[in-house]
Scaffold this motif. Sequence first.
Motif, mmCIF file in Angstrom:
data_model
loop_
_atom_site.group_PDB
_atom_site.id
_atom_site.type_symbol
_atom_site.label_atom_id
_atom_site.label_comp_id
_atom_site.label_asym_id
_atom_site.label_seq_id
_atom_site.Cartn_x
_atom_site.Cartn_y
_atom_site.Cartn_z
ATOM 1 N N PRO A 281 0.810 -1.231 0.000
ATOM 2 C CA PRO A 281 0.000 0.000 0.000
ATOM 3 C C PRO A 281 0.843 1.281 0.000
ATOM 4 N N LEU A 282 2.135 1.176 0.284
ATOM 5 C CA LEU A 282 2.988 2.370 0.245
ATOM 6 C C LEU A 282 3.398 2.722 -1.185
ATOM 7 N N SER A 286 -3.102 2.504 -2.151
ATOM 8 C CA SER A 286 -2.951 2.883 -0.736
ATOM 9 C C SER A 286 -4.085 2.341 0.129
ATOM 10 N N ASP A 287 -5.208 1.949 -0.520
ATOM 11 C CA ASP A 287 -6.351 1.435 0.249
ATOM 12 C C ASP A 287 -6.297 -0.080 0.424
ATOM 13 N N PRO A 293 2.952 -3.287 3.956
ATOM 14 C CA PRO A 293 3.625 -1.995 3.794
ATOM 15 C C PRO A 293 5.154 -2.160 3.827
#
Length: 471
Positions: A281-282, A286-287, A293
Motif C-alpha cells: 500500500p505504500l 494505498s487502500d 507496507p
Amino acid sequence: MPVFFNEMYEDGKGLVRPHYRDFEKWLAEQPADIVERKRLEADLVFRRVGITFAVYGSDAGTERLIPFDIIPRIIPAAEWAQLQTGLKQRVKALNLFIHDIYHDQNIVKAGVMPAEQVFRNAQYRPEMQGISVASDIYAHIAGVDIVRAGAGEFYVLEDNLRVPSGVSYMLEDRKMMMRLFPDLFARHKIAPVAHYPDLLLDMLRSVAPQGVDDPTVVVMTPGMYNSAYFEHAFLAQQMGVELVEGQDLFVDNKHVYMRTTRGPKRVDVIYRRVDDDFLDPLVFRSDSSLGVPGLLSVYREGRVTLSNAIGTGVADDKSIYPFVPDMIRFYLSEEPILNNVPTYQCRKKDDLQYTLDHMAELVVKEVHGAGGYGMLVGPASTKAEIEDFRQRVKAKPEGYISQPTLALSACPTYVESGIAPRHIDLRPFVLSGKTVSMVPGGLTRVALKEGSLVVNSSQGGGTKDTWVLEK
C-alpha cells in the motif's frame, strides 16, 4: 458446419485412436448404473473436501462445485514430448522478455516491439525498472493455455503469468480417478503428477535470495473469500509451508517477517496469490489491506523473492501475445515450436476495420480480460450483443484483439443425455527456477454446454483428468 478434431475417435471413420483403445474397451464394459454411482461419489467427495470456487458478479458470495468428468483426456508420449519442448521454449523467451523490458529494453530498441505496447500497458510496472530479481526469473509459475484445432494442430491461446490457477484441480482430479477406478491405472502406463508440490517447493527454494541456504517459503493469499482460496490452502498444505495473509507479515530492518506464536520469523520466498496492485500500500493501491507496507523496498534490496515477480503481467497481456513468436526469434534465435492463434490487433487501423466487418465470425477479447469475461464469441452471440460489443471496440480499439473462432478439439464427456463430445483445452504448468520443470499433462477444462467454446469454470465449464501415456 465446422469439423472438430475428436481426441478419442478418428474423424468420419468412427475408429478409436490407438492411445484410447484400451480405455474405450474398458468403458464399453462398464454398466451404466455403476458409472452413474461413481460420478455421484466424485461429486460428494469433492464437496466434502471443499473443492469449490467462489462466484463473482450476480451470485457473489455463493460457491460452486467445479463439475468433474470421468472420461480422461489422453495424450500419447510423443505428442507430449513435442508440447513440453514448445512450452519450455516459450516460457524461457517470456522470462527473457520481462527481464529485458525492465532493464536494457533491447527488443524495443531493435524495433521488434512498439514502445507504447510495453510502456503504456496497464500491467507494466515502472517501479520494477532496473530491479534485479533472483536468477533473473520473473514468471516462476506459468500456466499456458493450449488448444487443438483444425486437423489436430496445437496452438497457444494465451499465457498466464501473473497468478495462474488450476493446478490443485489437476492434482485432485487424478486422486479422484485413482480412487474411483484403480483398475484403469493397472491397465495403462500413466505418467504421475502427484509430485507437483515437491517440484514447486524445490523451485521456490532454488530462487531464494543470494546467501540464504535454508529459505523459509510461504504462500500468501488474499483470504478465504478469493475464488481460488481452496488452491492456496491446498498448495501450502501439500508443500508443508505456512499459508499467510498480508496482515500476518511485516517489514523490519530491511527484511520481511511472519508473525508466529514463537515470535517473528524471517520470510525469504513468498509465493504470492495477490495481484500487484494490492501487494504494498505504500507503493501501489494505498487502500489495500491485503498487502504488506514496505514489501517493495525489501524486494528492491534483493532480500525477499516474490513468485511470480511484480510486473510479470505485462507479458501475459493479450496485446503482447501477438509478439511472443517474435520474442522467441529475437531472444533465442529459434523458430517457435508452438504456434499462436492468428490475431488481429484492433489498435491497427486495418485490423480494426476487419474486426468490425467480421465480428459475427470472430472471438473478440479485452486485452486485460480473464476468466472468460470481457469477450465476445461472435458465432454464439445475438445481433444485439454483437452491436453492443462493436460500439465498445470502436470507443477503445486499443483495448481489444480479435481471433478466428477456432474449431476446438472435442473429447467424449458424460452429460445429461449420455456420452457426447464437448470442447476442451489444456493448461500445463511450467516451473522456472534454476532449472525448468513440468509434470506431464496439466489441467484439462471442458465446456459442458453443447456447442460452447468457453471452458472457464466461472462460465460453467468442468474439468477432466489428463493422462500422458508413458512409452
